[in-house]
Design a protein around this motif. Structure first.
Motif, short mmCIF file in Angstrom:
data_model
loop_
_atom_site.label_atom_id
_atom_site.label_comp_id
_atom_site.label_asym_id
_atom_site.label_seq_id
_atom_site.Cartn_x
_atom_site.Cartn_y
_atom_site.Cartn_z
N ASN A 185 93.81 -91.91 129.17
CA ASN A 185 93.44 -91.40 130.49
C ASN A 185 94.55 -90.49 131.00
N LEU A 186 94.19 -89.39 131.64
CA LEU A 186 95.19 -88.49 132.21
C LEU A 186 94.57 -87.62 133.28
N THR A 187 95.42 -87.01 134.07
CA THR A 187 95.00 -86.02 135.05
C THR A 187 95.62 -84.68 134.68
N LEU A 188 94.78 -83.67 134.48
CA LEU A 188 95.26 -82.32 134.22
C LEU A 188 95.32 -81.57 135.54
N VAL A 189 96.51 -81.07 135.89
CA VAL A 189 96.71 -80.38 137.16
C VAL A 189 96.77 -78.88 136.91
N ALA A 190 95.88 -78.12 137.55
CA ALA A 190 95.84 -76.66 137.42
C ALA A 190 96.37 -76.03 138.70
N ASN A 191 97.35 -75.17 138.55
CA ASN A 191 98.00 -74.53 139.71
C ASN A 191 97.86 -73.02 139.60
N ASN A 192 97.07 -72.43 140.50
CA ASN A 192 96.96 -70.97 140.57
C ASN A 192 98.15 -70.44 141.35
N THR A 193 99.16 -69.95 140.64
CA THR A 193 100.40 -69.54 141.29
C THR A 193 100.32 -68.14 141.92
N SER A 194 99.18 -67.45 141.74
CA SER A 194 99.04 -66.11 142.30
C SER A 194 98.98 -66.13 143.82
N ARG A 195 99.47 -65.06 144.44
CA ARG A 195 99.43 -64.95 145.90
C ARG A 195 98.14 -64.33 146.40
N ARG A 196 97.43 -63.63 145.53
CA ARG A 196 96.25 -62.90 146.00
C ARG A 196 95.01 -63.10 145.14
N THR A 197 95.17 -63.53 143.92
CA THR A 197 94.05 -63.60 142.99
C THR A 197 93.39 -64.97 143.00
N GLN A 198 92.06 -64.98 143.12
CA GLN A 198 91.29 -66.23 143.03
C GLN A 198 90.91 -66.48 141.58
N VAL A 199 90.60 -67.72 141.28
CA VAL A 199 90.22 -68.08 139.91
C VAL A 199 88.99 -68.99 139.95
N ARG A 200 88.13 -68.81 138.95
CA ARG A 200 86.95 -69.67 138.84
C ARG A 200 86.91 -70.24 137.42
N VAL A 248 92.14 -82.59 137.57
CA VAL A 248 90.91 -82.94 136.88
C VAL A 248 91.19 -84.14 135.99
N ALA A 249 90.36 -85.17 136.10
CA ALA A 249 90.55 -86.38 135.30
C ALA A 249 89.94 -86.20 133.91
N PHE A 250 90.71 -86.58 132.88
CA PHE A 250 90.24 -86.54 131.50
C PHE A 250 90.35 -87.94 130.90
N TRP A 251 89.48 -88.21 129.94
CA TRP A 251 89.60 -89.43 129.16
C TRP A 251 89.13 -89.15 127.75
N ALA A 252 89.64 -89.93 126.80
CA ALA A 252 89.23 -89.79 125.41
C ALA A 252 89.26 -91.16 124.74
N LYS A 253 88.21 -91.49 124.05
CA LYS A 253 88.14 -92.76 123.36
C LYS A 253 88.95 -92.68 122.06
N TYR A 254 89.82 -93.62 121.83
CA TYR A 254 90.62 -93.59 120.60
C TYR A 254 90.32 -94.74 119.66
N GLY A 255 89.45 -95.69 120.03
CA GLY A 255 89.10 -96.74 119.08
C GLY A 255 88.34 -97.87 119.73
N GLN A 256 87.76 -98.69 118.90
CA GLN A 256 87.08 -99.90 119.37
C GLN A 256 87.67 -101.10 118.64
N TYR A 257 87.97 -102.14 119.38
CA TYR A 257 88.70 -103.26 118.81
C TYR A 257 88.03 -104.59 119.07
N ASP A 258 88.21 -105.48 118.09
CA ASP A 258 87.76 -106.85 118.23
C ASP A 258 88.84 -107.61 118.99
N HIS A 259 88.54 -108.02 120.18
CA HIS A 259 89.54 -108.66 121.04
C HIS A 259 90.10 -109.93 120.40
N LYS A 260 89.27 -110.65 119.70
CA LYS A 260 89.72 -111.90 119.09
C LYS A 260 90.53 -111.66 117.83
#
Length: 201
Positions: free
Chosen positions: A70-85, A124-136
């Motif tokens: 799990n992670l959060t990707l932070v996007a920062n538009n550092t421009s003073r005048r330009t918008q981004v989509r 933006v929140a991201f997640w990725a499955k890395y495996g499935q495990y038998d708890h026991k």
């Protein structure tokens, strides 16, 4: 019969014409420079925050657990005048030189809607499955035990995040063609308790 002859140019007329030509050239250069600046992409910086792992019980099989990055990707538009989509954002989590897992592609229209203003910072929140495990039993259950156990082991060390974002830029009324931005974020530690922000480049 007298024939009219053209008046020779005076020195002042010649200077006026040269000056007008210079002004026209300068105006054309200014317009070209303005278009170039307006269509140039803004600088967007990315960073990773809140890198953690989690295990979630599989519905209907309480002995099985799905492991997730799990992670959060932070996007920062550092421009003073330009918008981004943002059109789309995707990521790969490399836990070794040859092994990686894919994070789900983000629906940017929902997560980052509309034109983002200059100096805008969005996560933006991201997640990725890395495996499935038998708890026991404590073993992998999806037929890829070797790869998945390596992924599990990798949660205790640094990983590399590779991000790809498809974007457009807007300066005034001018909108650019689509751009694809790719960055790498090194030393993302999913087991760190400090959750230090990692800058991408």
């Amino acid at each position: 019969m007298a024939i009219a002859t053209p008046r020779p140019w005076s020195r002042w007329n010649v200077q006026q014409r040269v000056f007008a030509l210079l002004l026209g050239a300068l105006a054309a250069m200014a317009v070209a420079a303005g278009i170039s600046v307006s269509l140039a992409p803004a600088r967007i910086s990315f960073s990773v925050a809140n890198a953690t792992t989690s295990r979630v019980p599989v519905q209907g099989s309480p002995g099985l657990l799905n492991g997730f990055y799990n992670l959060t990707l932070v996007a920062n538009n550092t421009s003073r005048r330009t918008q981004v989509r943002f059109a789309a954002v995707s990521a790969q989590i490399w836990y070794s030189a040859t092994g990686y897992v894919l994070a789900g592609e983000v629906d940017a229209a929902a997560a980052l809607p509309g034109w983002r203003s200059p100096r805008d910072v969005a996560g933006v929140a991201f997640w990725a499955k890395y495996g499935q495990y038998d708890h026991k039993a404590g073993t992998a259950r999806n037929g890829k035990a070797g790869k998945e156990l390596k992924a599990e082991k990798a949660t205790k060390q640094d990983c590399r995040l590779v991000v790809e974002a498809k974007v457009r830029f807007k300066y005034g009324l001018a909108v650019t063609m689509p751009y694809t931005i790719r960055v790498s974020c090194f030393h993302v530690n999913f087991s760190s308790s400090s959750n230090v922000s990692v800058q991408c480049s």
